[in-house]
Design an enzyme around this catalytic site. Structure first.
Site, PDB file in Angstrom:
ATOM      1  N   SER A 112       4.043 110.947  23.635  1.00 42.51           N
ATOM      2  CA  SER A 112       3.709 111.704  25.175  1.00 42.51           C
ATOM      3  C   SER A 112       4.560 111.315  26.089  1.00 42.51           C
ATOM      4  O   SER A 112       5.567 111.232  26.686  1.00 42.51           O
ATOM      5  CB  SER A 112       1.849 111.976  24.764  1.00 42.51           C
ATOM      6  N   GLU A 202       7.780 117.920  20.527  1.00 38.49           N
ATOM      7  CA  GLU A 202       6.648 118.770  20.513  1.00 38.49           C
ATOM      8  C   GLU A 202       5.637 118.645  22.069  1.00 38.49           C
ATOM      9  O   GLU A 202       5.942 118.026  23.204  1.00 38.49           O
ATOM     10  CB  GLU A 202       6.237 117.147  19.690  1.00 38.49           C
ATOM     11  N   HIS A 272       1.091 115.531  18.832  1.00 35.31           N
ATOM     12  CA  HIS A 272      -0.199 115.014  18.976  1.00 35.31           C
ATOM     13  C   HIS A 272      -1.676 115.529  18.014  1.00 35.31           C
ATOM     14  O   HIS A 272      -2.339 114.958  18.086  1.00 35.31           O
ATOM     15  CB  HIS A 272      -0.596 116.193  19.910  1.00 35.31           C
TER      16      HIS A 272
END
Length: 301
Positions: A112, A202, A272
């Site tokens: 992230s 992602e 995630h």
């Protein structure tokens, strides 16, 4: 095409340090559960001071978070750095940051917002791990946990299976990260050389039009011109706004990436969503878009 330096494999008894370089910590119970997972493997896990500090949405002021990272990275006894969570903030501490490459390389693990640290370390010639942070690790299934330990302990990794878009296969250096964070690294000193890489991307909670906008920026900037292949993980909670005309995120990905003339594999189990399979950053990988396979080669030490 050269892989980056892999830190030495971890062994039971090694010291790992926990830092909070990004968003403010909220998930204390999950943190405790994840720490116990590492300790159950025989690792000594120490939490750096001040990880529970808050400064707005950040885990303390930039100077404090930078000091945490520097202390862990420069500690000769530390063999790995575990990041607490994502959110936002890691790019702020990289503005005047320089990795001390004379220090013994150590594993840096997160995803992230931690993408900025992973990619910055990649530019310094050192591999890292795109994998769950300590506020998500405890939710991972057993096979995903085992994959992470296999990676950092020096064992081979099984291929990941997704949906191949056709177009053959390509081999390159794997560069994994969050699309939003990576987009904001373009045209900065942190942007790695993207020639001959397999991009693994992602994202989470981004509406399809925002995914479209980011991928269009990649196209217009020329950043994709020498990329060898694209591996797509989960795009979690990326639904269009209710009652607003929209493409689906899947349609956007197909539209923006399907005409590049390079292998693309989607729906791979990282990101995630659960599971978030560990991916090494900076090692050679092969992406087979006919079979829908991402195969990673980690050299044994």
């Amino acid at each position: 095409m050269q892989s980056k330096i892999l830190p030495p494999p971890l062994r039971s008894g090694d010291l790992l340090r926990i830092i909070a370089p990004s968003g403010a910590l909220r998930e204390f119970e999950m943190l405790g559960q994840s720490v116990e997972i590492w300790r159950s493997r025989g690792y000594k896990v120490e939490i750096m001071s001040d990880i529970a500090e808050r400064w707005g949405y950040l885990a303390g002021k930039d100077e404090k978070r930078s000091q945490q990272l520097a202390a862990a990275w420069q500690d000769p006894d530390c063999r790995g750095i575990l990041c607490v969570r994502g959110g936002f903030g890691s790019t702020r501490i990289l503005e005047n940051w320089h990795w001390q490459t004379s220090t013994l390389p150590k594993w840096l693990i997160g995803f992230s917002d931690i993408t900025a640290l992973l990619w910055s370390l990649y530019t310094a010639g050192i591999s890292s791990v795109h994998a769950p942070v300590l506020t998500t690790l405890a939710d991972e299934p057993d096979w995903s946990l085992q994959r992470l330990f296999d990676l950092v302990e020096g064992r081979p990794l099984a291929p990941l299976k997704g949906c191949g878009w056709g177009g053959g296969s390509a081999t390159g250096i794997l560069l994994a990260g969050n699309l939003t964070v990576a987009t904001h690294l373009l045209a900065t000193p942190i942007q790695p050389n993207l020639d001959d890489v397999i991009l693994a991307l992602e994202d989470v909670t981004e509406a399809p039009y925002r995914i479209d906008r980011m991928l269009t920026q990649w196209r217009l900037s020329g950043a994709l011109s020498k990329v060898r292949g694209i591996a797509l993980g989960s795009f979690t909670r990326c639904e269009p706004p209710i009652s607003v005309p929209s493409f689906s995120v899947e349609e956007v990905l197909r539209d923006r990436l399907g005409d590049l003339g390079i292998p693309v594999v989607s729906d791979l189990p990282f990101g995630h969503n659960i599971p978030n399979a560990a991916l090494p950053v900076g090692v050679q990988a092969t992406l087979d878009a006919d079979r829908g396979i991402l195969d990673i080669c980690v050299e044994k030490k």
